[in-house]
Motif scaffolding. Structure first.
Motif, PDB file in Angstrom:
ATOM      1  N   UNK A 337       0.834  -1.204   0.000  1.00 54.47           N
ATOM      2  CA  UNK A 337       0.000   0.000   0.000  1.00 54.47           C
ATOM      3  C   UNK A 337       0.869   1.255   0.000  1.00 54.47           C
ATOM      4  N   UNK A 338       1.896   1.248   0.846  1.00 55.91           N
ATOM      5  CA  UNK A 338       2.793   2.398   0.925  1.00 55.91           C
ATOM      6  C   UNK A 338       3.487   2.630  -0.419  1.00 55.91           C
ATOM      7  N   UNK A 339       3.942   1.555  -1.050  1.00 62.84           N
ATOM      8  CA  UNK A 339       4.610   1.676  -2.336  1.00 62.84           C
ATOM      9  C   UNK A 339       3.715   2.292  -3.394  1.00 62.84           C
ATOM     10  N   UNK A 340       2.442   1.885  -3.433  1.00 60.51           N
ATOM     11  CA  UNK A 340       1.495   2.444  -4.403  1.00 60.51           C
ATOM     12  C   UNK A 340       1.351   3.949  -4.213  1.00 60.51           C
ATOM     13  N   UNK A 341       1.215   4.358  -2.962  1.00 56.60           N
ATOM     14  CA  UNK A 341       1.010   5.771  -2.679  1.00 56.60           C
ATOM     15  C   UNK A 341       2.269   6.595  -2.986  1.00 56.60           C
ATOM     16  N   UNK A 342       3.422   6.037  -2.691  1.00 55.54           N
ATOM     17  CA  UNK A 342       4.670   6.757  -2.951  1.00 55.54           C
ATOM     18  C   UNK A 342       4.955   6.870  -4.440  1.00 55.54           C
ATOM     19  N   UNK A 343       4.642   5.831  -5.180  1.00 55.01           N
ATOM     20  CA  UNK A 343       4.858   5.905  -6.632  1.00 55.01           C
ATOM     21  C   UNK A 343       3.916   6.922  -7.279  1.00 55.01           C
ATOM     22  N   UNK A 344       2.737   7.095  -6.681  1.00 49.73           N
ATOM     23  CA  UNK A 344       1.832   8.141  -7.173  1.00 49.73           C
ATOM     24  C   UNK A 344       2.443   9.521  -6.942  1.00 49.73           C
ATOM     25  N   UNK A 345       3.128   9.696  -5.821  1.00 57.52           N
ATOM     26  CA  UNK A 345       3.821  10.959  -5.567  1.00 57.52           C
ATOM     27  C   UNK A 345       4.955  11.162  -6.558  1.00 57.52           C
ATOM     28  N   UNK A 346       5.679  10.102  -6.861  1.00 58.59           N
ATOM     29  CA  UNK A 346       6.780  10.190  -7.820  1.00 58.59           C
ATOM     30  C   UNK A 346       6.264  10.632  -9.190  1.00 58.59           C
ATOM     31  N   UNK A 347       5.120  10.098  -9.593  1.00 60.04           N
ATOM     32  CA  UNK A 347       4.560  10.463 -10.889  1.00 60.04           C
ATOM     33  C   UNK A 347       4.138  11.928 -10.913  1.00 60.04           C
TER      34      UNK A 347
END
Length: 430
Positions: A337-347
């Motif tokens: 879950x954390x990875x999904x949210x962080x990758x959204x920030x990266x995008x």
């Protein structure tokens, strides 16, 4: 957010306290008063979601009631009898035997990760066949600040050079490939070179490595990296010494990150999360190494605080909860879950150049722009302080923020922490 009482205390401390604190502590300027679970409270009453989990140590969060109870009860009974046996030590040994791979069946206890790394180096040196007088390590690795640990990675201080007998291999940093290649077309050339210069050399006794490089910025190896190296080491008699001080205990979604990556280590060092932040470390290994007469002479695994009853009590309570509540699996699930949210920030944010991690261990790399990938420590520092002022604590070092929240964090706090982080990045980079 008021900080009057904290500033007053820090001013008083500065009169006598030596400088040289961590960058995050020096920049943050906080005085923490108490913690509960994933939340810290400072001296002025401000609260923070702790995505740094102490110093990436509090697997169960701050002041977990079962660890507090175990420590309190032990403190009333017995503190230190050197390395003499105690009841809890017997039970901790059995618990470790259940949690660790079957081939890692012998254990020595210490008080810090660096102390256990030094012990592992002594075992390697004591048991190495004649002619195998070199040790391999990875560039940008971190194994502690003691002499042997520094010599592994050629970490000089002042005008003193202590390169020792170590040979350095390339770390698997795909975002900043030292060979200027791209994965997967590179064929994992970095691994091939580690194999050539370390694993296949007849004078190398062991390779000491972090399965996931922590201090370097949470460098997660690509598929094929450890498979190549581990196979070559096993075929050529080079011992694998996994430094899991940071990753061991379930943080990456498995009890050992080396297991997750398919590496069967001969010796493993564990510390930070093993006793929920209380000083404690374990050197686990194959019986033929740790029980070898050359490595196990009187006093070889003894030190002032090794096997101290308080550390053993904290470790036993911590690992009992991790096993009983299947927290390594929870770390994996929350990490996804954390990875999904962080990758959204990266995008979304140009200055967030890379996001990488496993389980509940992530690194955020800040850059001036995506094309040049120039490190931007000033942006990372500003994001760190802005998030801290808004109630989120992370771990900062240079241009990288590391995130390692407790395994017991609930999804609502995880989402709130990411929301604060997003707001901080937005304010800094607007």
């Amino acid at each position: 957010m008021t900080r009057h009482r904290q500033r007053a205390q820090l001013d008083r401390e500065a009169l006598h306290l030596a400088p040289g604190a961590s960058e995050e502590t020096a920049v943050g300027g906080r005085v923490f008063a108490h913690g509960q679970g994933a939340v810290l409270t400072d001296l002025d009453g401000n609260e923070y979601i702790d995505f740094a989990a102490g110093t990436l140590t509090q697997s169960l969060g701050h002041c977990h009631p079962e660890v507090v109870e175990a420590l309190t009860a032990q403190a009333a009974r017995l503190w230190n009898v050197h390395d003499a046996a105690t009841e809890d030590r017997d039970e901790l040994l059995s618990l470790l035997a259940r949690l660790l791979p079957e081939h890692l069946d012998t254990y020595a206890f210490f008080s810090t990760g660096a102390e256990a790394v030094e012990a592992a180096l002594r075992v390697v040196q004591a048991t190495a066949p004649p002619g195998r007088n070199r040790i391999g390590a990875l560039r940008h690795g971190f194994h502690g600040k003691t002499m042997g640990a520094r010599m592994l990675v050629h970490w000089d201080i002042g005008h003193q050079a202590f390169a020792g007998n170590s040979v350095l291999g390339y770390s698997p940093n795909c975002y900043r490939c030292p060979l200027d290649l791209e994965y997967p077309s590179c064929g994992v050339r970095c691994a091939a070179l580690v194999r050539k210069h370390i694993a296949e050399k007849p004078n190398v006794s062991a390779l000491v490595f972090e399965p996931v490089l922590g201090a370097a910025g949470v460098i997660v190896p690509p598929p094929g990296y450890w498979e190549q190296i581990a196979e070559a080491c096993a075929a050529n008699g080079v011992l694998l010494v996994a430094d899991e001080v940071l990753t061991g205990g379930g943080r990456t979604g498995a009890f050992l990150a080396s297991d997750l990556l398919g590496v069967e280590a001969d010796l493993v060092v564990l510390s930070k999360g093993m006793a929920n932040g209380f000083p404690f470390a374990v050197l686990a290994g194959r019986a033929e190494l740790l029980r070898s007469p050359a490595a196990a002479s009187a006093g070889s695994y003894a030190s002032t605080y090794a096997s101290n009853p308080l550390g053993i009590a904290a470790a036993r309570a911590t690992l009992t909860v991790i096993e009983r509540d299947r927290l390594a699996e929870r770390a994996k699930r929350l990490g996804e879950l954390l990875g999904e949210r962080l990758r959204a920030l990266q995008a979304r944010f140009e200055h967030l150049g890379d996001v990488r991690g496993l389980g509940l261990l992530y690194g955020l790399e800040f850059v001036t722009d995506r094309h040049s990938r120039t490190p931007a420590p000033e942006i990372a520092r500003a994001v760190y302080t802005t998030a801290l002022d808004q109630g989120l604590r992370t771990a900062m070092g240079g241009h990288i923020l590391r995130l390692a929240p407790p395994f017991t964090l609930d999804e609502a706090l995880l989402d709130e922490g990411v929301r604060i982080l997003e707001k901080a990045i937005e304010q800094v980079t607007a």
